[in-house]
Every structure is written in C-alpha cells, then in structure tokens.
Design a protein around this motif. Structure first.
Motif, PDB file in Angstrom:
ATOM      1  N   UNK A  86     -33.917  21.906   2.957  1.00 23.03           N
ATOM      2  CA  UNK A  86     -33.398  22.623   1.786  1.00 23.03           C
ATOM      3  C   UNK A  86     -34.376  23.706   1.341  1.00 23.03           C
ATOM      4  N   UNK A  87     -35.645  23.343   1.170  1.00 27.31           N
ATOM      5  CA  UNK A  87     -36.648  24.332   0.764  1.00 27.31           C
ATOM      6  C   UNK A  87     -36.783  25.422   1.822  1.00 27.31           C
ATOM      7  N   UNK A  88     -36.694  25.017   3.101  1.00 28.10           N
ATOM      8  CA  UNK A  88     -36.795  25.998   4.187  1.00 28.10           C
ATOM      9  C   UNK A  88     -35.637  26.991   4.131  1.00 28.10           C
ATOM     10  N   UNK A  89     -34.446  26.487   3.833  1.00 30.02           N
ATOM     11  CA  UNK A  89     -33.277  27.366   3.731  1.00 30.02           C
ATOM     12  C   UNK A  89     -33.436  28.367   2.592  1.00 30.02           C
ATOM     13  N   UNK A 137     -24.750  25.921   0.065  1.00 30.04           N
ATOM     14  CA  UNK A 137     -24.958  25.764   1.501  1.00 30.04           C
ATOM     15  C   UNK A 137     -26.434  25.510   1.811  1.00 30.04           C
ATOM     16  N   UNK A 138     -27.325  26.228   1.144  1.00 26.33           N
ATOM     17  CA  UNK A 138     -28.766  26.030   1.351  1.00 26.33           C
ATOM     18  C   UNK A 138     -29.198  24.638   0.871  1.00 26.33           C
ATOM     19  N   UNK A 139     -28.705  24.244  -0.289  1.00 25.92           N
ATOM     20  CA  UNK A 139     -29.046  22.941  -0.858  1.00 25.92           C
ATOM     21  C   UNK A 139     -28.519  21.813   0.029  1.00 25.92           C
ATOM     22  N   UNK A 140     -27.347  22.019   0.595  1.00 28.50           N
ATOM     23  CA  UNK A 140     -26.729  20.994   1.431  1.00 28.50           C
ATOM     24  C   UNK A 140     -27.240  20.985   2.869  1.00 28.50           C
ATOM     25  N   UNK A 141     -28.097  21.942   3.212  1.00 29.86           N
ATOM     26  CA  UNK A 141     -28.567  22.023   4.597  1.00 29.86           C
ATOM     27  C   UNK A 141     -29.342  20.784   5.026  1.00 29.86           C
ATOM     28  N   UNK A 142     -29.862  20.033   4.075  1.00 31.58           N
ATOM     29  CA  UNK A 142     -30.616  18.814   4.410  1.00 31.58           C
ATOM     30  C   UNK A 142     -29.699  17.662   4.836  1.00 31.58           C
ATOM     31  N   UNK A 143     -28.403  17.789   4.562  1.00 32.97           N
ATOM     32  CA  UNK A 143     -27.447  16.747   4.939  1.00 32.97           C
ATOM     33  C   UNK A 143     -27.010  16.953   6.389  1.00 32.97           C
ATOM     34  N   UNK A 144     -27.188  15.948   7.229  1.00 28.22           N
ATOM     35  CA  UNK A 144     -26.896  16.074   8.649  1.00 28.22           C
ATOM     36  C   UNK A 144     -25.581  15.382   9.006  1.00 28.22           C
ATOM     37  N   UNK A 145     -25.635  14.283   9.732  1.00 26.26           N
ATOM     38  CA  UNK A 145     -24.423  13.627  10.229  1.00 26.26           C
ATOM     39  C   UNK A 145     -24.322  12.198   9.722  1.00 26.26           C
ATOM     40  N   UNK A 146     -23.113  11.658   9.801  1.00 22.29           N
ATOM     41  CA  UNK A 146     -22.861  10.249   9.481  1.00 22.29           C
ATOM     42  C   UNK A 146     -22.412   9.556  10.761  1.00 22.29           C
ATOM     43  N   UNK A 147     -23.263   8.722  11.361  1.00 17.11           N
ATOM     44  CA  UNK A 147     -22.830   7.987  12.551  1.00 17.11           C
ATOM     45  C   UNK A 147     -21.666   7.053  12.209  1.00 17.11           C
TER      46      UNK A 147
END
Length: 208
Positions: A23-26, A81-91
C-alpha cells in the motif's frame, strides 16, 4: 483441552493473503515520492490506524491522503486501488474449510483490524473466487476494528467479541498471524493458534 464451540478468524494472511508494504509502495509510486518519505508520513500521522479504528471515514481517509501527499487531483478510485493493493488472493480451500466447520456446528466469527474500503474489496475478491457474495455469508458476525473503534491487540476488542456474541473464552479458539494479537487473546482466556505461512488454516484446523 476444553471442547471448542466457537472459532474466531483473523482476515489478513489467515483467510486472504496480504502484503502490507504494497500500500505504501503504491502511494509512493503514484506520488513520485521516495518510499521512506511516504512511510514516514503515514506512520507519523497514524493515517492507517485512524482509518482502521473509525476515527476517519472513507471520505476523510481519502482527503487525508490527498493532503499528506499533496495530490489534490487524485480520484477516490485511484486512492482506493492503491490502498487495496495490499490485498492479494483468497485460496478457495480456506473458504471450503470454513464452510465445513459451519456444517459441523461450530459458531464462526471474523475479527479483523480493517477498513470499510478493504472489506468492500475483500467481498469482491471472495465473490470472484468462490461465488460467495460477502464475508457475512460465512460468519455469524463480523467484528471489524473500524466499526468497534478499537484494534487488536487491545484487550477491549476481545472482551467486546466475547460479550456481544455471548461466548465463553475457554470454549473459543482464535486464529491470527500476528504474535501480539495471539498473546493478547490468550491473556483474555481464549485458546489460540498462531497462523504462520506457509501453513494454512486448512492444516491447523484439520482435526476440527
């Protein structure tokens, strides 16, 4: 070991895989600022903490980001979108395990340090991955820090869950990837499992 009747799940890196520094990187990349500067601004002003304890609404959070990073023209969608960038996948296997536990009669709850923007995105990922509309369809109740006004590992959040759901601590199991959160829950008398990758809840809960 006392019989477990209730299982309380953390969200990040327990149900959905996350990468918090993204998130911070985005935000750094979008604002063309050094990552260390953006991280310092966010940390010093406790932006994420204020959002995740309900001190800032989603609208306030976006305005605060624009002000801190001096980007008055950023749209809500860009910030989300930037804040949510840390959210990846749900197996999917994790969701199947949760459904299996529900069928076995366990009372299931979610306890997460999170924000409204993240929950909206997680629900979209959940639906895309499994066809399940929202987290509410998997759990008896969601206990979310931004609605409760307190974050893990503060003891009040655990006592709030136990009281509101009518749970006995020794009959309840809490799974979290953060050691501080696990210690705090254990201090309240709750049984705990410290989730550590690559082991997942499917393996930790195989005997339940």
């Amino acid at each position: 070991m006392t019989t477990i009747k209730n299982i309380i799940f953390d969200l990040g890196d327990v149900i959905i895989n996350i990468d918090v520094p993204l998130a911070a990187r985005s935000f750094a990349e979008l604002s063309n600022r050094p990552l260390e500067e953006v991280q310092a601004l966010i940390h010093q002003n406790e932006v994420f903490k204020k959002f995740e304890t309900g001190q800032l609404s989603a609208t306030d959070f976006r305005a605060y980001i624009r002000e801190l990073l001096q980007q008055s023209d950023w749209s809500d969608e860009l910030i989300d979108e930037a804040w949510n960038s840390l959210l990846l996948d749900i197996p999917p296997q994790r969701i199947e395990k949760i459904q299996e536990l529900a069928q076995k009669g366990y009372r299931l709850f979610l306890l997460s340090n999170t924000s409204s923007i993240h929950i909206d995105k997680v629900n979209k990922i959940l639906h895309q991955t499994t066809g399940i509309e929202q987290l509410d369809d998997l759990f008896e109740k969601l206990f979310l820090s931004y609605e409760m006004g307190v974050m893990k590992p503060h003891p009040d959040i655990y006592h709030g869950v136990l009281t509101e759901a009518g749970l006995l601590a020794h009959e309840s199991l809490f799974l979290d990837d953060n050691a501080d959160n696990i210690r705090a829950a254990a201090a309240c008398g709750i049984q705990t499992i410290h989730v550590q990758k690559p082991t997942s809840i499917v393996d930790y809960l195989k005997d339940y």
